[in-house]
Design a protein around this motif. Sequence first.
Motif, PDB file in Angstrom:
ATOM      1  N   THR A 135      -0.931   0.148  -4.209  1.00  0.00           N
ATOM      2  CA  THR A 135      -1.283  -0.685  -3.065  1.00  0.00           C
ATOM      3  C   THR A 135      -0.544  -0.205  -1.827  1.00  0.00           C
ATOM      4  O   THR A 135       0.572   0.320  -1.906  1.00  0.00           O
ATOM      5  CB  THR A 135      -0.931  -2.157  -3.332  1.00  0.00           C
ATOM      6  OG1 THR A 135       0.489  -2.277  -3.503  1.00  0.00           O
ATOM      7  CG2 THR A 135      -1.632  -2.673  -4.579  1.00  0.00           C
ATOM      8  N   VAL A 136      -1.164  -0.418  -0.694  1.00  0.00           N
ATOM      9  CA  VAL A 136      -0.496  -0.098   0.566  1.00  0.00           C
ATOM     10  C   VAL A 136       0.740  -0.970   0.736  1.00  0.00           C
ATOM     11  O   VAL A 136       1.755  -0.531   1.282  1.00  0.00           O
ATOM     12  CB  VAL A 136      -1.473  -0.282   1.743  1.00  0.00           C
ATOM     13  CG1 VAL A 136      -0.759  -0.092   3.085  1.00  0.00           C
ATOM     14  CG2 VAL A 136      -2.634   0.697   1.628  1.00  0.00           C
ATOM     15  N   ALA A 137       0.659  -2.213   0.257  1.00  0.00           N
ATOM     16  CA  ALA A 137       1.804  -3.115   0.362  1.00  0.00           C
ATOM     17  C   ALA A 137       3.022  -2.539  -0.342  1.00  0.00           C
ATOM     18  O   ALA A 137       4.155  -2.671   0.130  1.00  0.00           O
ATOM     19  CB  ALA A 137       1.452  -4.483  -0.224  1.00  0.00           C
ATOM     20  N   HIS A 138       2.823  -1.887  -1.478  1.00  0.00           N
ATOM     21  CA  HIS A 138       3.946  -1.285  -2.212  1.00  0.00           C
ATOM     22  C   HIS A 138       4.631  -0.215  -1.372  1.00  0.00           C
ATOM     23  O   HIS A 138       5.873  -0.172  -1.283  1.00  0.00           O
ATOM     24  CB  HIS A 138       3.438  -0.686  -3.515  1.00  0.00           C
ATOM     25  CG  HIS A 138       4.405   0.249  -4.184  1.00  0.00           C
ATOM     26  ND1 HIS A 138       5.574  -0.184  -4.765  1.00  0.00           N
ATOM     27  CD2 HIS A 138       4.379   1.609  -4.332  1.00  0.00           C
ATOM     28  CE1 HIS A 138       6.233   0.858  -5.261  1.00  0.00           C
ATOM     29  NE2 HIS A 138       5.530   1.957  -5.006  1.00  0.00           N
ATOM     30  N   SER A 141     -10.440  -2.737   6.061  1.00  0.00           N
ATOM     31  CA  SER A 141     -11.463  -1.952   5.383  1.00  0.00           C
ATOM     32  C   SER A 141     -11.026  -0.492   5.380  1.00  0.00           C
ATOM     33  O   SER A 141     -10.467  -0.015   6.370  1.00  0.00           O
ATOM     34  CB  SER A 141     -12.803  -2.090   6.120  1.00  0.00           C
ATOM     35  OG  SER A 141     -13.804  -1.273   5.535  1.00  0.00           O
ATOM     36  N   PRO A 142     -11.255   0.239   4.276  1.00  0.00           N
ATOM     37  CA  PRO A 142     -12.030  -0.123   3.095  1.00  0.00           C
ATOM     38  C   PRO A 142     -11.227  -0.794   2.000  1.00  0.00           C
ATOM     39  O   PRO A 142     -11.813  -1.282   1.045  1.00  0.00           O
ATOM     40  CB  PRO A 142     -12.540   1.234   2.619  1.00  0.00           C
ATOM     41  CG  PRO A 142     -11.452   2.178   2.984  1.00  0.00           C
ATOM     42  CD  PRO A 142     -10.898   1.676   4.276  1.00  0.00           C
ATOM     43  N   GLY A 143      -9.894  -0.821   2.049  1.00  0.00           N
ATOM     44  CA  GLY A 143      -9.175  -1.504   0.984  1.00  0.00           C
ATOM     45  C   GLY A 143      -7.685  -1.298   1.085  1.00  0.00           C
ATOM     46  O   GLY A 143      -7.202  -0.433   1.805  1.00  0.00           O
ATOM     47  N   PRO A 144      -6.903  -2.099   0.329  1.00  0.00           N
ATOM     48  CA  PRO A 144      -5.441  -2.038   0.407  1.00  0.00           C
ATOM     49  C   PRO A 144      -4.814  -1.044  -0.554  1.00  0.00           C
ATOM     50  O   PRO A 144      -3.718  -1.260  -1.014  1.00  0.00           O
ATOM     51  CB  PRO A 144      -5.043  -3.468   0.061  1.00  0.00           C
ATOM     52  CG  PRO A 144      -6.094  -3.909  -0.909  1.00  0.00           C
ATOM     53  CD  PRO A 144      -7.361  -3.222  -0.505  1.00  0.00           C
ATOM     54  N   TYR A 145      -5.532   0.029  -0.929  1.00  0.00           N
ATOM     55  CA  TYR A 145      -4.974   1.044  -1.813  1.00  0.00           C
ATOM     56  C   TYR A 145      -5.000   2.389  -1.097  1.00  0.00           C
ATOM     57  O   TYR A 145      -5.727   2.573  -0.116  1.00  0.00           O
ATOM     58  CB  TYR A 145      -5.775   1.136  -3.119  1.00  0.00           C
ATOM     59  CG  TYR A 145      -5.875  -0.165  -3.871  1.00  0.00           C
ATOM     60  CD1 TYR A 145      -4.829  -0.593  -4.680  1.00  0.00           C
ATOM     61  CD2 TYR A 145      -7.008  -0.961  -3.775  1.00  0.00           C
ATOM     62  CE1 TYR A 145      -4.912  -1.789  -5.370  1.00  0.00           C
ATOM     63  CE2 TYR A 145      -7.099  -2.161  -4.464  1.00  0.00           C
ATOM     64  CZ  TYR A 145      -6.042  -2.575  -5.253  1.00  0.00           C
ATOM     65  OH  TYR A 145      -6.112  -3.756  -5.928  1.00  0.00           O
ATOM     66  N   ILE A 146      -4.211   3.310  -1.603  1.00  0.00           N
ATOM     67  CA  ILE A 146      -4.176   4.641  -1.015  1.00  0.00           C
ATOM     68  C   ILE A 146      -3.873   5.656  -2.109  1.00  0.00           C
ATOM     69  O   ILE A 146      -3.148   5.361  -3.071  1.00  0.00           O
ATOM     70  CB  ILE A 146      -3.120   4.726   0.107  1.00  0.00           C
ATOM     71  CG1 ILE A 146      -3.296   6.013   0.908  1.00  0.00           C
ATOM     72  CG2 ILE A 146      -1.698   4.615  -0.441  1.00  0.00           C
ATOM     73  CD1 ILE A 146      -2.524   6.010   2.220  1.00  0.00           C
ATOM     74  N   GLY A 147      -4.460   6.843  -1.990  1.00  0.00           N
ATOM     75  CA  GLY A 147      -4.224   7.888  -2.983  1.00  0.00           C
ATOM     76  C   GLY A 147      -5.498   8.293  -3.687  1.00  0.00           C
ATOM     77  O   GLY A 147      -6.513   8.589  -3.049  1.00  0.00           O
ATOM     78  N   SER A 148      -5.484   8.287  -5.016  1.00  0.00           N
ATOM     79  CA  SER A 148      -6.609   8.754  -5.822  1.00  0.00           C
ATOM     80  C   SER A 148      -7.822   7.836  -5.662  1.00  0.00           C
ATOM     81  O   SER A 148      -7.701   6.613  -5.657  1.00  0.00           O
ATOM     82  CB  SER A 148      -6.207   8.810  -7.302  1.00  0.00           C
ATOM     83  OG  SER A 148      -7.341   9.014  -8.124  1.00  0.00           O
ATOM     84  N   ARG A 149      -9.000   8.447  -5.574  1.00  0.00           N
ATOM     85  CA  ARG A 149     -10.247   7.697  -5.508  1.00  0.00           C
ATOM     86  C   ARG A 149     -10.849   7.467  -6.893  1.00  0.00           C
ATOM     87  O   ARG A 149     -11.919   6.877  -7.006  1.00  0.00           O
ATOM     88  CB  ARG A 149     -11.261   8.437  -4.632  1.00  0.00           C
ATOM     89  CG  ARG A 149     -10.846   8.565  -3.176  1.00  0.00           C
ATOM     90  CD  ARG A 149     -11.908   9.302  -2.375  1.00  0.00           C
ATOM     91  NE  ARG A 149     -11.522   9.443  -0.987  1.00  0.00           N
ATOM     92  CZ  ARG A 149     -11.752   8.528  -0.044  1.00  0.00           C
ATOM     93  NH1 ARG A 149     -12.396   7.406  -0.360  1.00  0.00           N
ATOM     94  NH2 ARG A 149     -11.385   8.724   1.199  1.00  0.00           N
ATOM     95  N   ARG A 180       2.802   2.193 -13.584  1.00  0.00           N
ATOM     96  CA  ARG A 180       3.816   2.143 -12.514  1.00  0.00           C
ATOM     97  C   ARG A 180       3.880   0.751 -11.913  1.00  0.00           C
ATOM     98  O   ARG A 180       4.968   0.248 -11.606  1.00  0.00           O
ATOM     99  CB  ARG A 180       3.477   3.175 -11.439  1.00  0.00           C
ATOM    100  CG  ARG A 180       4.597   3.392 -10.434  1.00  0.00           C
ATOM    101  CD  ARG A 180       5.752   4.147 -11.038  1.00  0.00           C
ATOM    102  NE  ARG A 180       6.842   4.285 -10.088  1.00  0.00           N
ATOM    103  CZ  ARG A 180       7.902   3.495 -10.072  1.00  0.00           C
ATOM    104  NH1 ARG A 180       8.027   2.510 -10.945  1.00  0.00           N
ATOM    105  NH2 ARG A 180       8.863   3.692  -9.190  1.00  0.00           N
ATOM    106  N   GLU A 181       2.733   0.114 -11.735  1.00  0.00           N
ATOM    107  CA  GLU A 181       2.714  -1.237 -11.177  1.00  0.00           C
ATOM    108  C   GLU A 181       3.316  -2.257 -12.145  1.00  0.00           C
ATOM    109  O   GLU A 181       3.804  -3.305 -11.705  1.00  0.00           O
ATOM    110  CB  GLU A 181       1.277  -1.632 -10.832  1.00  0.00           C
ATOM    111  CG  GLU A 181       0.696  -0.850  -9.679  1.00  0.00           C
ATOM    112  CD  GLU A 181      -0.761  -1.171  -9.410  1.00  0.00           C
ATOM    113  OE1 GLU A 181      -1.263  -0.787  -8.349  1.00  0.00           O
ATOM    114  OE2 GLU A 181      -1.397  -1.812 -10.274  1.00  0.00           O
ATOM    115  N   LEU A 182       3.298  -1.950 -13.435  1.00  0.00           N
ATOM    116  CA  LEU A 182       3.885  -2.855 -14.430  1.00  0.00           C
ATOM    117  C   LEU A 182       5.367  -2.577 -14.655  1.00  0.00           C
ATOM    118  O   LEU A 182       5.969  -3.142 -15.573  1.00  0.00           O
ATOM    119  CB  LEU A 182       3.127  -2.738 -15.756  1.00  0.00           C
ATOM    120  CG  LEU A 182       1.691  -3.265 -15.743  1.00  0.00           C
ATOM    121  CD1 LEU A 182       0.997  -2.978 -17.067  1.00  0.00           C
ATOM    122  CD2 LEU A 182       1.656  -4.756 -15.433  1.00  0.00           C
TER     123      LEU A 182
END
Length: 735
Positions: free
Chosen positions: A454-457, A493-501, A676-678
């Motif tokens: 997430t971008v927040a991370h 937009s397009p979303g709160p993630y970054i990196g792999s599609r 990683r998120e866990l």
Amino acid sequence: MSNDLPLYYALCMQPVPATEAAGRVAQAAVLLAAAILYKDIGVGAFVSSMRLACRAVRQIGSNTHTHPEFIQALAQVKSGRGVLKAIEAVGSRPLVFTAGQATVLLKIRVFLRDAFEGRMPRDGVERKSHPQPPVGPDVPEPDVPEPERGEPEKPPPRDKSGGRPKRSPAVRRVAEVDDLVAEHWIRENATEGLPSADEVSEAAASSAESPRRSTVAVNVPLNVPAHFVSSRQVISRAKFAARAIATSAQSLMLAGDRLQLIDLEAAERYATGLRSRAFRQPSEGVSQGAIVAAAMLITGLSADGLSDLKIVEQLAQVPEPPDAHYLVVSDGVLVIPGPQLVDGFVPTSADQEHYRPVAEQLILKLPRELAWIQMLMEFAGKHIGGSPFNDPECVGQAGLFVSAVNDRFGSRLTPSRISQFQPRQLFATSGDRADVALLFGGKADARLYYYAPTVAHLVRSHHSIWLGVYKGMGLSVQDGAPAHEDSLPWPKSPGPYIGSRCCPTDRGVAAMVEAVIHHCRAILTGRRDRARTRQVHNAIVAYTCQMVMWHTGIRAVTDPVELGLYDHASGMLSVSDKNTDSYYASRLVWVPPIAQRQIAAYLEHLVEFKNSYKKTGKDTDKKVFENLASRGNTLFFIDEDDAPTAVRVEMLRQQVPQGHVYPMNAQRHYLRTRLRELGVPAQTIDALLGHGARGEEPYGAHSCYSAARLRSDLEVPLQHLSEQAGWTVLRGLRS
């Protein structure tokens, strides 16, 4: 067995927790000694002693033939010479050693003395290739040839009035088999080019301040790629890299946190003096250098890399996606483009809903409480719409500022330390190179292709760096990172993630698993003739492979799951999923309980499937049974001619239902991100997926990484993901 199955050899020699720290200290000392010998005359003449020393390190890590007092003393050592002193100190005590314990001490002591005391090898043949020159007042000085262009200068000869005999003067020699380069110079000074005692202390300084880990730091400047390693060279890999995979007992920091902060505070104090005009007429280059250094600090770019930094007034003026770094004056933020994943997977528009939506940029808040950042923002306000750092003089100006700070405060600041401050601090706290590469760029790091946080991370990680700086400098700032995603300044937009599609969503994975289970159950029902029996077998094989791959991250290759390398008692599976003949990319993975039960169900099915040909009594079926029996307990498909075939990727695709939208390697993207998120440590995930950097291979001969730690870190998170996805055990033919 260690040559044929090195992974099993590594598994059986894993250290126990009681001696892991001591094993890592001994390991670091042997690696440092190998680096010294390599820099000096090469390790070809010391292969025997190095092999014995590496075996002794293994014995220490596995608590084999070790004396308790030696283990206790070794765990407290902080340098390579300290290990040698600890061995000599323990040997001088009135202790009773067994023959095995004395041999372990002797193996390490001999190799460390070779390196640290500059001893020549004891083999007569090797000695001839490195002759000792005569010493005396009547011996003329040898003719030393001039170095060719591009070669290092030879150190000056030593005084012959005393001390140990010097080695032969620099000579060119023919490259040996174990050499990493074709030719090099022999040097007299065994420690030339290696870190000093102060530098080693600096690298280890952060360990006392971080309650999350203990650190044994080694910083050896050997940037040598690790090529194919044969079974005879597996011990000699110590010379390829001086870093082992990080665990709770060893994490190699790129720099010491406290010393980095001291130098940064010195720069802040100098910038404060510049703004208040407390210094006598500083040169214009120094003031401009403070601005250049501030830009390097916030972007993580070198002075040369700042040429593409652009300045705008409003956030709306930044193009989407951004083509460079943008400094937004009114909002006080830095906009950085998302990672450029060349040839990375891009889902079709129809499948977008099954993957995490990825943003094209990151927006990071600047540390405007710092004086030199304030100087940068004042300078940027006068150059809106331009690229003011596209000037070749920026490099020299940054050097002037660094020199002025060091001269006044006695710091050890360098332009490189300024630009690398944020990456080093982030890696020292998180230990994840993927986070560092996403925020500050990476050289096509493989982890970026499998990671979509997430971008927040990332925003919180960036915020934590400067929160620590503020606290260290005694600045009064608002504690805590942004609590909600809505308060963070990134586009909706397009979303709160970054990196792999190619990172699947949790909902998409659950739908995929449901479709696969429904497809298999449909095949398992109904009357079973010979053709239907083949379909049942192939469906169970495909389902078993898919389940193991989605729980272990094995790559989609031919025969990805080799049950001949699976240990039922421990649940460990040896994996070699790279198209090479070496074991360099091989590793051990832990198979969780549900996948273990599925493997057991497949083996039960396999017995009944083979017997279905044996029971008919036909000669043709008898030949088929003999052919199947020769395959043993392995995973294989059956073609229309009742012939066993390998589990190939194209056949796996044919066995999945239409609702299976993910490519065959999507499980690696999913595990890298979700584990990683866990809260799984990044080093554990790298060991699971085979992403260890060169020199960080978890199961090399020089590593003390414990496979038991792999299981303890993954057991709970994998159970959570498995239950969330809805995996279940499917049984095929039954007796």
